[in-house]
Design a protein around this motif. Sequence first.
Motif, PDB file in Angstrom:
ATOM      1  N   LYS A   1       0.843  -1.204   0.000  1.00 50.86           N
ATOM      2  CA  LYS A   1       0.000   0.000   0.000  1.00 50.86           C
ATOM      3  C   LYS A   1       0.876   1.250   0.000  1.00 50.86           C
ATOM      4  CE  LYS A   1      -1.407   1.833   3.732  1.00 50.86           C
ATOM      5  NZ  LYS A   1      -1.216   3.237   3.986  1.00 50.86           N
ATOM      6  N   ASN A   2       1.887   1.251   0.848  1.00 45.82           N
ATOM      7  CA  ASN A   2       2.762   2.421   0.932  1.00 45.82           C
ATOM      8  C   ASN A   2       3.658   2.551  -0.294  1.00 45.82           C
ATOM      9  OD1 ASN A   2       1.804   3.429   3.376  1.00 45.82           O
ATOM     10  ND2 ASN A   2       3.028   1.963   4.518  1.00 45.82           N
ATOM     11  N   VAL A   3       4.110   1.432  -0.865  1.00 46.33           N
ATOM     12  CA  VAL A   3       4.909   1.491  -2.086  1.00 46.33           C
ATOM     13  C   VAL A   3       4.092   2.106  -3.217  1.00 46.33           C
ATOM     14  CG1 VAL A   3       5.931   0.056  -3.903  1.00 46.33           C
ATOM     15  CG2 VAL A   3       6.547  -0.320  -1.529  1.00 46.33           C
ATOM     16  N   CYS A   4       2.848   1.690  -3.359  1.00 44.77           N
ATOM     17  CA  CYS A   4       1.991   2.249  -4.414  1.00 44.77           C
ATOM     18  C   CYS A   4       1.770   3.741  -4.203  1.00 44.77           C
ATOM     19  CB  CYS A   4       0.648   1.520  -4.446  1.00 44.77           C
ATOM     20  SG  CYS A   4       0.761  -0.165  -5.020  1.00 44.77           S
ATOM     21  N   TYR A   5       1.509   4.127  -2.981  1.00 42.43           N
ATOM     22  CA  TYR A   5       1.222   5.533  -2.695  1.00 42.43           C
ATOM     23  C   TYR A   5       2.460   6.410  -2.927  1.00 42.43           C
ATOM     24  CZ  TYR A   5      -0.714   9.562  -0.314  1.00 42.43           C
ATOM     25  OH  TYR A   5      -1.171  10.807  -0.028  1.00 42.43           O
ATOM     26  N   VAL A   6       3.626   5.961  -2.471  1.00 39.60           N
ATOM     27  CA  VAL A   6       4.850   6.751  -2.641  1.00 39.60           C
ATOM     28  C   VAL A   6       5.255   6.806  -4.113  1.00 39.60           C
ATOM     29  CG1 VAL A   6       7.319   6.777  -2.099  1.00 39.60           C
ATOM     30  CG2 VAL A   6       5.653   6.430  -0.287  1.00 39.60           C
ATOM     31  N   ASN A   7       5.097   5.704  -4.843  1.00 42.93           N
ATOM     32  CA  ASN A   7       5.393   5.726  -6.280  1.00 42.93           C
ATOM     33  C   ASN A   7       4.512   6.721  -7.027  1.00 42.93           C
ATOM     34  OD1 ASN A   7       7.579   4.075  -6.676  1.00 42.93           O
ATOM     35  ND2 ASN A   7       6.330   2.214  -6.767  1.00 42.93           N
ATOM     36  N   LEU A   8       3.254   6.787  -6.635  1.00 41.33           N
ATOM     37  CA  LEU A   8       2.342   7.746  -7.257  1.00 41.33           C
ATOM     38  C   LEU A   8       2.819   9.180  -7.028  1.00 41.33           C
ATOM     39  CD1 LEU A   8      -0.403   7.905  -8.750  1.00 41.33           C
ATOM     40  CD2 LEU A   8      -1.447   8.161  -6.506  1.00 41.33           C
ATOM     41  N   LEU A   9       3.201   9.493  -5.807  1.00 42.33           N
ATOM     42  CA  LEU A   9       3.706  10.832  -5.511  1.00 42.33           C
ATOM     43  C   LEU A   9       5.044  11.103  -6.208  1.00 42.33           C
ATOM     44  CD1 LEU A   9       2.914  11.049  -1.692  1.00 42.33           C
ATOM     45  CD2 LEU A   9       1.658  12.121  -3.561  1.00 42.33           C
ATOM     46  N   PHE A  10       5.908  10.105  -6.277  1.00 41.37           N
ATOM     47  CA  PHE A  10       7.206  10.259  -6.912  1.00 41.37           C
ATOM     48  C   PHE A  10       7.058  10.568  -8.406  1.00 41.37           C
ATOM     49  CE2 PHE A  10      10.808   8.260  -9.162  1.00 41.37           C
ATOM     50  CZ  PHE A  10      11.834   9.037  -8.655  1.00 41.37           C
ATOM     51  N   TRP A  11       6.240   9.796  -9.090  1.00 42.50           N
ATOM     52  CA  TRP A  11       6.082  10.007 -10.536  1.00 42.50           C
ATOM     53  C   TRP A  11       5.332  11.298 -10.833  1.00 42.50           C
ATOM     54  CZ3 TRP A  11       9.332   7.862 -13.508  1.00 42.50           C
ATOM     55  CH2 TRP A  11       9.867   6.628 -13.184  1.00 42.50           C
ATOM     56  N   TYR A  12       4.495  11.745  -9.922  1.00 48.78           N
ATOM     57  CA  TYR A  12       3.816  13.028 -10.116  1.00 48.78           C
ATOM     58  C   TYR A  12       4.826  14.179 -10.092  1.00 48.78           C
ATOM     59  CZ  TYR A  12       0.847  17.041  -9.379  1.00 48.78           C
ATOM     60  OH  TYR A  12       0.239  18.263  -9.491  1.00 48.78           O
ATOM     61  N   GLN A  13       5.888  14.026  -9.313  1.00 50.81           N
ATOM     62  CA  GLN A  13       6.895  15.088  -9.261  1.00 50.81           C
ATOM     63  C   GLN A  13       7.618  15.257 -10.600  1.00 50.81           C
ATOM     64  OE1 GLN A  13       7.278  17.376  -6.860  1.00 50.81           O
ATOM     65  NE2 GLN A  13       5.485  16.347  -5.983  1.00 50.81           N
ATOM     66  N   PHE A  14       7.751  14.191 -11.379  1.00 51.65           N
ATOM     67  CA  PHE A  14       8.291  14.327 -12.745  1.00 51.65           C
ATOM     68  C   PHE A  14       7.343  15.153 -13.611  1.00 51.65           C
ATOM     69  CE2 PHE A  14      10.805  10.486 -11.703  1.00 51.65           C
ATOM     70  CZ  PHE A  14      12.052  10.968 -12.076  1.00 51.65           C
ATOM     71  N   PHE A  15       6.046  14.920 -13.427  1.00 47.14           N
ATOM     72  CA  PHE A  15       5.037  15.619 -14.222  1.00 47.14           C
ATOM     73  C   PHE A  15       5.015  17.113 -13.914  1.00 47.14           C
ATOM     74  CE2 PHE A  15       0.624  17.124 -14.573  1.00 47.14           C
ATOM     75  CZ  PHE A  15       0.455  16.996 -15.944  1.00 47.14           C
ATOM     76  N   CYS A  16       5.168  17.477 -12.639  1.00 43.91           N
ATOM     77  CA  CYS A  16       5.084  18.893 -12.265  1.00 43.91           C
ATOM     78  C   CYS A  16       6.456  19.549 -12.158  1.00 43.91           C
ATOM     79  CB  CYS A  16       4.295  19.061 -10.975  1.00 43.91           C
ATOM     80  SG  CYS A  16       5.123  18.454  -9.527  1.00 43.91           S
ATOM     81  N   GLY A  17       7.511  18.879 -12.618  1.00 41.72           N
ATOM     82  CA  GLY A  17       8.846  19.483 -12.650  1.00 41.72           C
ATOM     83  C   GLY A  17       9.468  19.656 -11.284  1.00 41.72           C
ATOM     84  N   PHE A  18       9.190  18.775 -10.355  1.00 44.50           N
ATOM     85  CA  PHE A  18       9.755  18.810  -9.000  1.00 44.50           C
ATOM     86  C   PHE A  18       9.509  20.149  -8.309  1.00 44.50           C
ATOM     87  CE2 PHE A  18      12.121  15.487 -11.149  1.00 44.50           C
ATOM     88  CZ  PHE A  18      12.040  14.460 -10.227  1.00 44.50           C
ATOM     89  N   SER A  19       8.331  20.699  -8.518  1.00 45.71           N
ATOM     90  CA  SER A  19       8.004  21.977  -7.899  1.00 45.71           C
ATOM     91  C   SER A  19       7.572  21.837  -6.443  1.00 45.71           C
ATOM     92  CB  SER A  19       6.885  22.661  -8.694  1.00 45.71           C
ATOM     93  OG  SER A  19       5.682  21.918  -8.575  1.00 45.71           O
ATOM     94  N   GLY A  20       7.290  20.631  -6.018  1.00 44.04           N
ATOM     95  CA  GLY A  20       6.846  20.410  -4.639  1.00 44.04           C
ATOM     96  C   GLY A  20       5.357  20.580  -4.466  1.00 44.04           C
ATOM     97  N   SER A  21       4.631  20.771  -5.548  1.00 47.62           N
ATOM     98  CA  SER A  21       3.176  20.914  -5.428  1.00 47.62           C
ATOM     99  C   SER A  21       2.553  19.570  -5.072  1.00 47.62           C
ATOM    100  CB  SER A  21       2.578  21.446  -6.735  1.00 47.62           C
ATOM    101  OG  SER A  21       2.774  20.518  -7.767  1.00 47.62           O
ATOM    102  N   SER A  22       1.466  19.655  -4.380  1.00 46.07           N
ATOM    103  CA  SER A  22       0.797  18.453  -3.904  1.00 46.07           C
ATOM    104  C   SER A  22      -0.157  17.924  -4.969  1.00 46.07           C
ATOM    105  CB  SER A  22       0.022  18.768  -2.620  1.00 46.07           C
ATOM    106  OG  SER A  22      -0.642  17.630  -2.170  1.00 46.07           O
ATOM    107  N   MET A  23      -0.159  16.638  -5.146  1.00 49.71           N
ATOM    108  CA  MET A  23      -0.998  16.020  -6.153  1.00 49.71           C
ATOM    109  C   MET A  23      -2.462  15.997  -5.713  1.00 49.71           C
ATOM    110  SD  MET A  23      -0.642  12.224  -7.759  1.00 49.71           S
ATOM    111  CE  MET A  23      -1.193  11.384  -6.316  1.00 49.71           C
ATOM    112  N   VAL A  24      -2.698  15.779  -4.437  1.00 49.79           N
ATOM    113  CA  VAL A  24      -4.056  15.694  -3.908  1.00 49.79           C
ATOM    114  C   VAL A  24      -4.167  16.590  -2.686  1.00 49.79           C
ATOM    115  CG1 VAL A  24      -4.542  13.371  -4.758  1.00 49.79           C
ATOM    116  CG2 VAL A  24      -3.447  13.659  -2.573  1.00 49.79           C
ATOM    117  N   ASP A  25      -5.390  16.922  -2.331  1.00 43.44           N
ATOM    118  CA  ASP A  25      -5.618  17.719  -1.129  1.00 43.44           C
ATOM    119  C   ASP A  25      -5.279  16.886   0.110  1.00 43.44           C
ATOM    120  OD1 ASP A  25      -6.505  19.882  -2.577  1.00 43.44           O
ATOM    121  OD2 ASP A  25      -8.598  19.193  -2.562  1.00 43.44           O
TER     122      ASP A  25
END
Length: 191
Positions: A125-149
């Motif tokens: 569960k935690n691997v899936c959640y952290v991978n989702l956040l990690f790959w989102y940072q590639f999408f937003c250019g490592f700006s530190g923005s949050s993917m979800v509220d």
Amino acid sequence: GLVIDGQTLTIIFQGGLEQKLLELAQHCRSVLCCRSTPLQKSMVVKLIRKHLKVMTLAIGDGANDVSMIQAADVGIGISGQEGMQAVMASDFAISRFKHLKKLLLVHGHWCYARLAKMVIYFFYKNVCYVNLLFWYQFFCGFSGSSMVDYWQMIFFNLFFTSIPPLLFGALDKDVSAETLLRLPELYKSGQ
């Protein structure tokens, strides 16, 4: 078997003969300490834990067994005529000594199986959640923005962290209690 009384334990602990006691006890199928003080009981448990590097279980029914129960890895208190001090200091409580077999063989096996499944569940569960956040940072250019509220993150963790343990704890029984009592060797498979 080996039977040791309190006076002999005093001589052993004061004379530095603990290693000889351990060597002798390892050749016996059972060792019984009788007429010993609460301090001696806890010292025997600590001696076995320290030198043999094994998991210890202590069973007691009165106030004189509290230090032994607390020194062991797992403590079982038997509620009875001597009061509730041992039960209050123990990890598990049973009403009669005859219930020990079911506690160890049935509930112990089920606990091993449930914990093993839940550790794997939480890991993935935690691997899936952290991978989702990690790959989102590639999408937003490592700006530190949050993917979800934040409330969505809290709800996600609350939902996926609280409901499965409750369901597994109540419903998951890989082998029936009757089979586990009939075949005690199934306990080793969980270890």
